[in-house]
Design an enzyme around this catalytic site. Structure first.
Site, PDB file in Angstrom:
ATOM      1  N   GLU A   1       0.678   3.882   1.815  1.00  0.00           N
ATOM      2  CA  GLU A   1       1.075   4.259   3.173  1.00  0.00           C
ATOM      3  C   GLU A   1       2.217   3.377   3.677  1.00  0.00           C
ATOM      4  O   GLU A   1       3.139   3.857   4.345  1.00  0.00           O
ATOM      5  CB  GLU A   1      -0.121   4.151   4.135  1.00  0.00           C
TER       6      GLU A   1
ATOM      7  N   HIS B   1       0.829  -1.207   0.000  1.00  0.00           N
ATOM      8  CA  HIS B   1       0.000   0.000   0.000  1.00  0.00           C
ATOM      9  C   HIS B   1       0.863   1.257   0.000  1.00  0.00           C
ATOM     10  O   HIS B   1       2.004   1.243   0.467  1.00  0.00           O
ATOM     11  CB  HIS B   1      -0.923   0.014   1.212  1.00  0.00           C
TER      12      HIS B   1
ATOM     13  N   CYS C   1      -6.521   1.602   4.937  1.00  0.00           N
ATOM     14  CA  CYS C   1      -7.121   0.351   5.408  1.00  0.00           C
ATOM     15  C   CYS C   1      -6.831   0.231   6.910  1.00  0.00           C
ATOM     16  O   CYS C   1      -6.042   0.998   7.473  1.00  0.00           O
ATOM     17  CB  CYS C   1      -6.561  -0.843   4.635  1.00  0.00           C
TER      18      CYS C   1
END
Length: 146
Positions: free
Chosen positions: A82, A80, A108
């Site tokens: 992040e 991801h 998420c």
């Protein structure tokens, strides 16, 4: 002269980072900022040195099995945005404690926990996407209009 606000400026950087994404389903970029300075940037895609989903015979498993957005993240090969942001900062010895993060979408649940643990001050986003959480993790998520 029509200068962007700081929020607009940093969100635009997240959008540019997203343009490097190799994910078939969603292009996401993230930027960590502290004291109006960019500390690290990440985008979603295959782990370093691994083939991208577009290069694999089966492609994206979530796409292949028609998995709805926000579900079955364990089937995703991508790191991801992040997570990549955190990893890039760690590789280069940059502390993200007290930083703000700009991203197009809400994180998420796993990324949220990482960001909380890091001491991220605020998370600014443009859009939410479906989550399958049956609990809500308290976090200072601030939606901004850009």
């Amino acid at each position: 002269m029509n200068r962007p606000t700081w929020h607009q400026y940093f969100m635009k950087h997240a959008e540019v980072a997203a343009s490097r994404s190799t994910c078939i389903r969603r292009h996401v970029g993230a930027v960590a900022v502290k004291d109006k300075r960019i500390l690290a940037v990440g985008y979603n895609g295959a782990p370093v040195g691994q083939p991208h989903c577009s290069e694999l015979p089966d492609g994206c498993l979530r796409e292949k099995f028609h998995v709805p957005s926000g579900q079955r993240f364990e089937l995703c090969r991508a790191v991801h945005a992040e997570q990549n942001l955190i990893l890039q900062a760690a590789i280069h010895g940059i502390s993200l404690h007290g930083a703000d993060v700009y991203c197009q979408f809400t994180p998420c649940s796993e990324c949220t926990k990482f960001l909380i643990t890091l001491g991220i001050k605020n998370f600014y986003y443009l859009q939410s996407y479906p989550q399958t959480l049956d609990f809500e993790i308290p976090f200072n998520l601030e939606k901004i209009e850009v």
